[in-house]
Write an enzyme that holds these catalytic residues in place. Structure first.
Site, mmCIF file in Angstrom:
data_model
loop_
_atom_site.group_PDB
_atom_site.id
_atom_site.type_symbol
_atom_site.label_atom_id
_atom_site.label_comp_id
_atom_site.label_asym_id
_atom_site.label_seq_id
_atom_site.Cartn_x
_atom_site.Cartn_y
_atom_site.Cartn_z
ATOM 1 N N GLY A 70 0.650 -7.358 -15.531
ATOM 2 C CA GLY A 70 1.230 -8.235 -14.515
ATOM 3 C C GLY A 70 0.168 -8.911 -13.663
ATOM 4 C CB THR A 71 -3.061 -7.709 -12.258
ATOM 5 O OG1 THR A 71 -2.422 -6.594 -11.628
ATOM 6 C CG2 THR A 71 -4.162 -8.247 -11.385
ATOM 7 C CB SER A 200 3.990 -5.545 -15.786
ATOM 8 O OG SER A 200 3.111 -4.515 -16.166
ATOM 9 C CB CYS A 328 -5.402 6.748 0.544
ATOM 10 S SG CYS A 328 -6.184 8.037 1.492
HETATM 11 N N1 PLP Z 1 3.336 -7.411 -9.331
HETATM 12 C C1 PLP Z 1 4.108 -6.433 -8.833
HETATM 13 C C2 PLP Z 1 5.266 -6.792 -7.981
HETATM 14 C C3 PLP Z 1 3.825 -5.102 -9.116
HETATM 15 O O1 PLP Z 1 4.586 -4.136 -8.609
HETATM 16 C C4 PLP Z 1 2.710 -4.811 -9.940
HETATM 17 C C5 PLP Z 1 2.342 -3.407 -10.250
HETATM 18 O O2 PLP Z 1 2.621 -2.510 -9.481
HETATM 19 C C6 PLP Z 1 1.947 -5.871 -10.449
HETATM 20 C C7 PLP Z 1 2.283 -7.160 -10.123
HETATM 21 C C8 PLP Z 1 0.751 -5.629 -11.324
HETATM 22 O O3 PLP Z 1 1.161 -5.313 -12.628
HETATM 23 P P1 PLP Z 1 0.138 -4.564 -13.624
HETATM 24 O O4 PLP Z 1 0.063 -3.144 -13.158
HETATM 25 O O5 PLP Z 1 0.792 -4.670 -14.970
HETATM 26 O O6 PLP Z 1 -1.145 -5.302 -13.555
#
Ligand code: PLP
Length: 392
Positions: A70-71, A200, A328
């Site tokens: 997702g990132t 993701s 943290c």
């Molecule tokens: N966007 C949101 C809303 C998320 O909750 C997350 C992960 O926690 C991400 C993006 C990032 O996804 P990834 O862990 O697949 O990089």
């Protein structure tokens, strides 16, 4: 008894996901770009997965680009939209985004990009009147607006369809980070009217390290990583075939679950049951953004005056896995930027934990949490009042 209530951090891979990935690694390990038979078979496995993920999102398979998660997906869209429109040097986003988007935009801002931070109401939903004003004044200079669909800490939902209509009218590319939404609610891409959506696999019982972008054909978003023809030239690099196949299996299972109303209804009540029980047993507990439209699986709940870290450690000892709306750092627990941006007072933000479930969460896990959480809060309150007496 263990209760895993940290499904917004990650979810357990399904048995069929593990099986599909294992058989891919054993039998479909060739490079999917190779022209020989083994390569073609690997490509077919990946294309089947693309169809499964596309079906879950409701888009055409060709609209999808697989990424490392997702990132990467979100950053690729934002940077790609900026690259595509040098005549529109500004961007817009909210202070409530996941760090994947928020920290990218902060870093762009520190290097000179104009970032318009969207105004939101105290309940965590963006203010559409303020958005109208922003687009009227600056819409022509904004290349991309990035707004998450469902918040990972509070579950608050943004009015994505309303924002889409406004962005379209201003020629602004709209990206939604739908990482917490996809697989939990129907996505219906074709009716959304947005330019790009990111997801993701590990939030929907798939593997970590694989994500996807759904992109409207013709959207002003450039490829920012040249170097190979993979993913229709939109993302160079040999694909993570086993991860993509696992994503496909997870997407197929999520589509089947979403098609069954009865299954959904039982899960949808789990968090509401848990919140009611906690509020009844701990009268000063506060459900953050209780009045906002929220994703059914997430509760951000505050125990004012306590430290989230202490709560989480005691919960963990007693078999409840949850997390905090905080990171943290160097031993001190800072309230998360999201809770801060929502204007929560410090004692509330510091005492906030996040409980998040998935469709695999059982009512036994919820019963266990209902027994354990109030007891832990009581114990922490007793020990903090005893130490306050002792220090007098
Ligand atoms: N966007 C949101 C809303 C998320 O909750 C997350 C992960 O926690 C991400 C993006 C990032 O996804 P990834 O862990 O697949 O990089």
């Amino acid at each position: 008894m263990q209760a895993y209530l940290d499904c917004n951090a990650t979810t357990q891979p399904l048995p069929e996901v593990i099986e599909a990935m294992g058989s891919c690694l054993r039998e479909r390990w060739a490079n999917p770009s190779s022209v020989h038979r083994a390569g073609v078979e690997a490509r077919h496995a990946m294309e089947l997965a693309r169809e499964q993920v596309a079906h879950l999102i409701g888009c055409a398979p060709r609209a999808l680009t697989f990424t490392s998660g997702g990132t990467e997906a979100a950053q690729r869209v934002i940077l790609g939209a900026i690259a595509a429109r040098p005549d529109r040097p500004a961007i817009a986003t909210s202070a409530l985004e996941h760090s994947a988007v928020r920290e990218l935009t902060q870093s762009l801002e520190s290097r000179g990009t104009t970032v318009h931070w969207l105004r939101h109401r105290p309940d965590g939903v963006i203010d559409l009147d303020a958005l109208d004003a922003l687009l009227a004044d600056h819409g022509r200079s904004i290349s991309v607006l990035s707004l998450m669909w469902a918040n990972n800490e509070t579950g608050v939902l943004q009015p994505i369809r309303d924002v889409a209509a406004r962005c379209r009218a201003s020629g602004v590319v709209l990206h939604t980070d739908a990482v917490q939404w996809v697989g939990r609610e129907p996505t219906e891409w074709s009716t959304l009217g947005i330019d790009a959506l990111t997801a993701s696999a590990h939030k929907l019982h798939g593997p970590k390290g694989v994500g996807a972008i759904a992109m409207r054909a013709g959207a002003a978003i450039e490829s920012i990583l040249p170097g190979g023809p993979q993913e229709l030239g939109r993302r160079a690099g040999t694909e993570n075939v086993a991860g993509i196949v696992g994503f496909g299996a997870a997407a197929a299972a999520a589509s089947a679950w979403l098609a069954q109303d009865a299954g959904s209804a039982a899960c949808r009540s789990l968090i509401a049951t848990l919140e009611r029980a906690i509020l009844a047993a701990v009268p000063d507990a506060i459900v953050n953004a209780a009045g906002s439209p929220r994703l059914w699986n997430t509760s951000s709940i505050a125990f004012p005056g306590l430290e989230a870290e202490a709560i989480l450690l005691l919960l963990s000892e007693r078999g409840v896995a949850a997390s905090a709306g905080a990171a943290c750092s160097s031993g001190s627990l800072e309230p998360s930027p999201v809770l801060r941006a929502m204007g929560l007072p410090d004692p509330v933000a510091h005492g906030t934990i996040r409980l998040s479930v998935s469709r695999l969460t059982t009512s036994d896990e919820i019963d266990h949490a209902v027994r354990v959480i109030p007891a832990c809060i009581e114990r922490l309150r007793l020990s903090s009042s005893a130490s306050a007496r002792g220090s007098r």
